[in-house]
Design an enzyme around this catalytic site. Structure first.
Site: not given
Ligand SMILES: [Zn+2]
Length: 255
Positions: A40, A85, A129-130, A189, A250, A253
């Site tokens: 999409g 695709k 999508d995930n 979802c 994080c 990064c």
């Molecule tokens: Zn980060």
């Protein structure tokens, strides 16, 4: 680099824009963009990146076209249901503009292969999508010092953000979502539904922001908007912008 004269007509409406111009168009022609996910987000984004003359496109997806994709994934036709695709996207690009270079990869992106998939890119546009793939792509982008344009859509909501987590003061995508979504079973979802045009708006907005990032070295469209997450609401309709902070802890990064 100067744009070849046989390309001037095709990009005339870009070249007259002071924000793009001949110099900006030449930058786009030299650019290499890796698109992760050809659904999409990826399908409409691919159309506008190819139309913009982005010289090299790498299209990555491990899925085949399903009938229910056709309502929003506008590069595919009904006679292509069941076909891969990535392969179809490659054909679409080469038929649309034979001067663009396009490569396809049928691959699910994982932490193990993400670095190889994105290698050499000026920008990665992730519309998969995930979350597991998104985080793998984000970590690989930080490691390879490649900017990431991340885009998602569902129902009537879209999200588009530009990340440059390799820069000391800028967040990465993982700073935004954290570590909770690395598990494979945390897919967004699909059963929630989505208005097709919402995917079109989010995907083309992602293409717009991708072009902003690519043109940033020329000053073109101004600030690349690192760490800004744009929230598209198709029902209101409205566009809001959040600023994502860099997470000093994080694991994608932080130095
Ligand atoms: Zn980060």
């Amino acid at each position: 680099m100067i744009l070849p004269t046989n390309r001037l007509g095709r990009f005339a409406r870009h070249i007259v824009l002071p924000e793009v111009g001949g110099a900006g168009q030449a930058v786009l022609a030299q650019a290499r963009v890796v698109l992760i996910g050809l659904g999409g987000i990826g399908a409409p984004a691919l159309q506008y990146l190819a139309a913009a003359g982005v010289g090299t496109l790498v299209v990555v997806d491990d899925d085949v076209v399903e009938e229910s994709n056709l309502q929003r994934q506008t590069i595919y036709r009904e006679d292509e249901i069941g076909h891969r695709k990535a392969e179809l996207a490659e054909v679409w690009v080469s038929e649309f503009d034979s001067e663009l270079e396009v490569h396809w990869k049928v691959q699910r992106v994982t932490p193990d292969n993400a670095g190889e998939v994105i290698a050499g890119a000026d920008l990665v546009l992730d519309g998969c999508d995930n979350f597991a793939t998104r985080l793998a792509v984000s970590d690989a982008c930080v490691a390879a010092r490649i900017p990431l344009l991340s885009a998602a859509v569902g129902r009537f909501q879209g999200q588009v953000g530009a990340f440059a987590g390799h820069l000391p003061d800028q967040p990465c995508y993982r700073c935004y979502v954290g570590d909770a979504f690395d598990a494979d079973d945390c897919d967004t979802c699909a059963e929630d539904g989505m208005l097709g045009a919402m995917a079109g708006w989010s995907g083309t907005f992602a293409a717009l922001q991708a072009i902003r990032v690519l043109l940033a070295p020329t000053g073109g469209m101004g600030d690349p908007q690192w760490g800004k997450l744009h929230l598209l609401d198709g029902l209101a309709p409205s566009l809001r912008t959040m600023t994502i902070a860099k997470d000093p802890a994080c694991r994608g990064c932080a130095s």
